[in-house]
Design a protein around this motif. Structure first.
Motif, short mmCIF file in Angstrom:
data_model
loop_
_atom_site.label_atom_id
_atom_site.label_comp_id
_atom_site.label_asym_id
_atom_site.label_seq_id
_atom_site.Cartn_x
_atom_site.Cartn_y
_atom_site.Cartn_z
N GLY A 173 47.94 46.13 41.60
CA GLY A 173 47.01 45.32 42.36
C GLY A 173 47.47 43.88 42.42
O GLY A 173 48.62 43.59 42.72
N SER A 174 46.57 42.95 42.12
CA SER A 174 46.90 41.52 42.18
C SER A 174 47.94 41.16 41.13
O SER A 174 47.95 41.70 40.02
CB SER A 174 45.64 40.68 41.94
N ASN A 175 48.85 40.27 41.49
CA ASN A 175 49.86 39.80 40.54
C ASN A 175 49.77 38.29 40.33
O ASN A 175 50.71 37.67 39.86
CB ASN A 175 51.27 40.16 41.02
N GLU A 176 48.62 37.70 40.69
CA GLU A 176 48.45 36.25 40.58
C GLU A 176 47.82 35.88 39.24
O GLU A 176 46.76 36.40 38.86
CB GLU A 176 47.57 35.73 41.72
N ILE A 177 48.50 34.98 38.52
CA ILE A 177 48.02 34.47 37.25
C ILE A 177 47.52 33.05 37.48
O ILE A 177 48.30 32.16 37.84
CB ILE A 177 49.12 34.46 36.18
N ASP A 178 46.23 32.84 37.29
CA ASP A 178 45.65 31.51 37.53
C ASP A 178 45.89 30.62 36.31
O ASP A 178 44.97 30.24 35.58
CB ASP A 178 44.15 31.63 37.82
N HIS A 179 47.17 30.31 36.11
CA HIS A 179 47.58 29.50 34.95
C HIS A 179 48.96 28.94 35.27
O HIS A 179 49.60 29.33 36.25
CB HIS A 179 47.63 30.36 33.69
N PHE A 180 49.43 28.01 34.39
CA PHE A 180 50.76 27.47 34.61
C PHE A 180 51.80 28.11 33.69
O PHE A 180 52.98 27.74 33.72
CB PHE A 180 50.77 25.94 34.46
N PHE A 181 51.39 29.07 32.87
CA PHE A 181 52.34 29.86 32.09
C PHE A 181 51.71 31.22 31.80
O PHE A 181 50.52 31.44 32.03
CB PHE A 181 52.76 29.15 30.79
N CYS A 182 52.53 32.15 31.32
CA CYS A 182 52.05 33.50 31.04
C CYS A 182 51.29 33.50 29.71
O CYS A 182 51.91 33.46 28.64
CB CYS A 182 53.23 34.48 30.96
N ASP A 183 49.99 33.54 29.80
CA ASP A 183 49.15 33.54 28.61
C ASP A 183 48.44 34.89 28.50
O ASP A 183 48.22 35.58 29.51
CB ASP A 183 48.12 32.41 28.68
N ILE A 184 48.07 35.27 27.30
CA ILE A 184 47.53 36.61 27.05
C ILE A 184 46.30 36.95 27.89
O ILE A 184 46.29 37.98 28.58
CB ILE A 184 47.23 36.80 25.55
N PRO A 185 45.24 36.13 27.87
CA PRO A 185 44.03 36.54 28.61
C PRO A 185 44.28 36.75 30.09
O PRO A 185 43.78 37.72 30.69
CB PRO A 185 43.07 35.36 28.37
#
Length: 321
Positions: A173-185
Motif C-alpha cells: 500500500g502506501s510507502n510514505e513515511i511522514d518523518h525525516f528519517f526511518c523511525d520505528i512507529p
C-alpha cells in the motif's frame, strides 16, 4: 491480530522503497539552516574531543566520558542530517528498504548507547561526590573503558533483533513515511502483518533503553542531592552542583524529547508533533552539548583558551621564522 490492517494486503503491490516526506517547505532555506547546524555540531563536539584528548588536566573520568559522548553525538547526527539535506536539495525523497533498515539500526544503536552512557556519567558524578576518597580506585582507567564498551555492547544485539523483526514484515500500500528519517512507529504503520511481536519488542526496548537508564540517573542524583545538602559550606554546595548541572541539562533535553516520542500514545493527532520532538534529540541536543559543557565549565573553557593561545603562538613563531 490486526486483521483489518492486512487481510487484503495480497492485492497490493509490495513496497521496495519508502518516501521520506520530512520537511518540504522552503527547501533551500532549510538546507542552509541544517547545513550550518550540522557543521556547528561537528565543529563543537569535535573541539571537545580534541581538547579533552590534548589537555592533560582533562584526563579524568568525567572528561573521558564527555569525550565519548561528544564523539557519539557526531555519529548520531550524521545518521539523519546528511540524508535530510540531500533530500532537500535533490527533491528525491526516496529511500530503499536496505538503506532505511541501516539508518534505523544506527539511530537505535547509537541512541541506546547514549542512554546508557548518560547513566554511566551520572554514576561517575555519584562516585565523585558521594565516595570521593574511593573515587579513583573504583573508577580506574580499565573500569571506565569497560563502562563505555559495555554501553555499546548492550545496545548492539537488541537493535539487530529489532531491525530483523521489523524488516521481515511485508510492506504494502502506501510507502510514505511522514518523518525525516526511518523511525520505528512510522515504519510499522506501513506494515501489512500482525504487529503483536513488534509492539512487544518495542515495549521491551523502551523499558530497557529508556526507563532503566533514566531510573539509574534519578537514583544517582537523589544520592548526590542528599550529599550536597549535608555540605556545610554554601560555596561548596554551589561548586559541587555546578559540576552536575551540565549533565542534568543534557539528560533533561535528551530524555524529555525521547520520552515524548516513544513513550506517549501514538494517536493520529499526536503523530504530527513527533517530527518536531525528534528534532530535539537528533539535532538540538548534539548542537547544545558543546555549549552546555563549555559555558558552564571553567576547566573546559580554560583548556580551549590554552589550545587557541598555543595555536596563535605557533603561528606567530612561524611568521617570525
Amino acid at each position: 491480530m490486526d486483521h483489518e490492517r492486512f487481510k487484503h494486503w495480497e492485492n497490493h503491490t509490495t513496497v521496495d522503497e519508502f518516501i521520506l516526506l520530512g520537511y518540504n517547505e522552503y527547501p533551500i532555506l532549510l538546507f542552509i539552516a541544517f547545513l550550518v547546524t550540522y557543521l556547528a555540531i561537528l565543529l563543537g563536539n569535535g573541539l571537545i574531543v580534541v581538547v579533552t584528548t590534548l589537555d592533560p588536566a582533562l584526563h579524568t573520568p568525567m572528561y573521558f566520558f564527555l569525550r565519548n559522548l561528544s564523539g557519539l553525538e557526531m555519529c548520531y547526527t550524521s545518521v539523519t542530517l546528511p540524508k535530510m539535506m540531500v533530500n532537500l536539495v535533490s527533491g528525491d525523497r526516496s529511500i530503499s528498504l536496505p538503506a532505511c533498515a541501516t539508518q534505523m539500526f544506527f539511530m537505535l544503536f547509537l541512541g541506546g548507547t547514549e542512554c546508557f552512557l548518560l547513566a554511566v556519567m551520572a554514576y561517575d558524578r555519584y562516585l565523585a561526590i558521594c565516595l570521593p576518597l574511593r573515587y579513583m580506585t573504583i573508577i580506574s582507567s580499565g573500569v571506565r573503558v569497560g563502562m563505555v564498551v559495555t554501553s555499546f555492547a548492550l545496545s548492539l544485539p537488541m537493535q539487530l533483533l529489532q531491525i530483523g523483526l521489523i524488516f521481515s514484515l511485508p510492506f504494502c500500500g502506501s510507502n510514505e513515511i511522514d518523518h525525516f528519517f526511518c523511525d520505528i512507529p512510522q515504519v510499522l504503520r506501513l506494515a501489512c502483518a500482525d504487529l503483536y511481536a513488534n509492539k512487544l519488542a518495542v515495549y521491551i526496548e523502551n523499558v530497557f533503553f529508556v526507563v532503566v537508564p533514566f531510573l539509574l540517573i534519578v537514583t544517582s542524583y537523589v544520592h548526590i542531592a542528599r550529599a550536597i545538602q549535608r555540605m556545610p559550606s554554601a560555596t561548596g554546595r554551589q561548586k559541587t552542583f555546578s559540576t552536575c548541572s551540565s549533565h542534568l541539562t543534557v539528560v533533561s533535553l535528551f530524555y524529555g524529547s525521547g520520552m515524548l516520542v516513544y513513550l506517549c500514545p501514538q494517536t493520529s493527532d499526536y503523530v504530527k508533533f513527533t517530527k518536531l520532538f525528534s528534532l530535539l534529540y537528533t539535532v538540538v541536543v548534539p548542537l547544545c552539548n558543546p555549549l552546555i559543557y563549555t559555558l558552564r565549565n571553567r576547566e573546559v573553557k580554560a583548556a580551549f583558551g590554552k589550545l587557541f593561545c598555543k595555536k596563535q603562538s605557533m603561528e606567530v613563531g612561524a611568521g617570525v621564522g
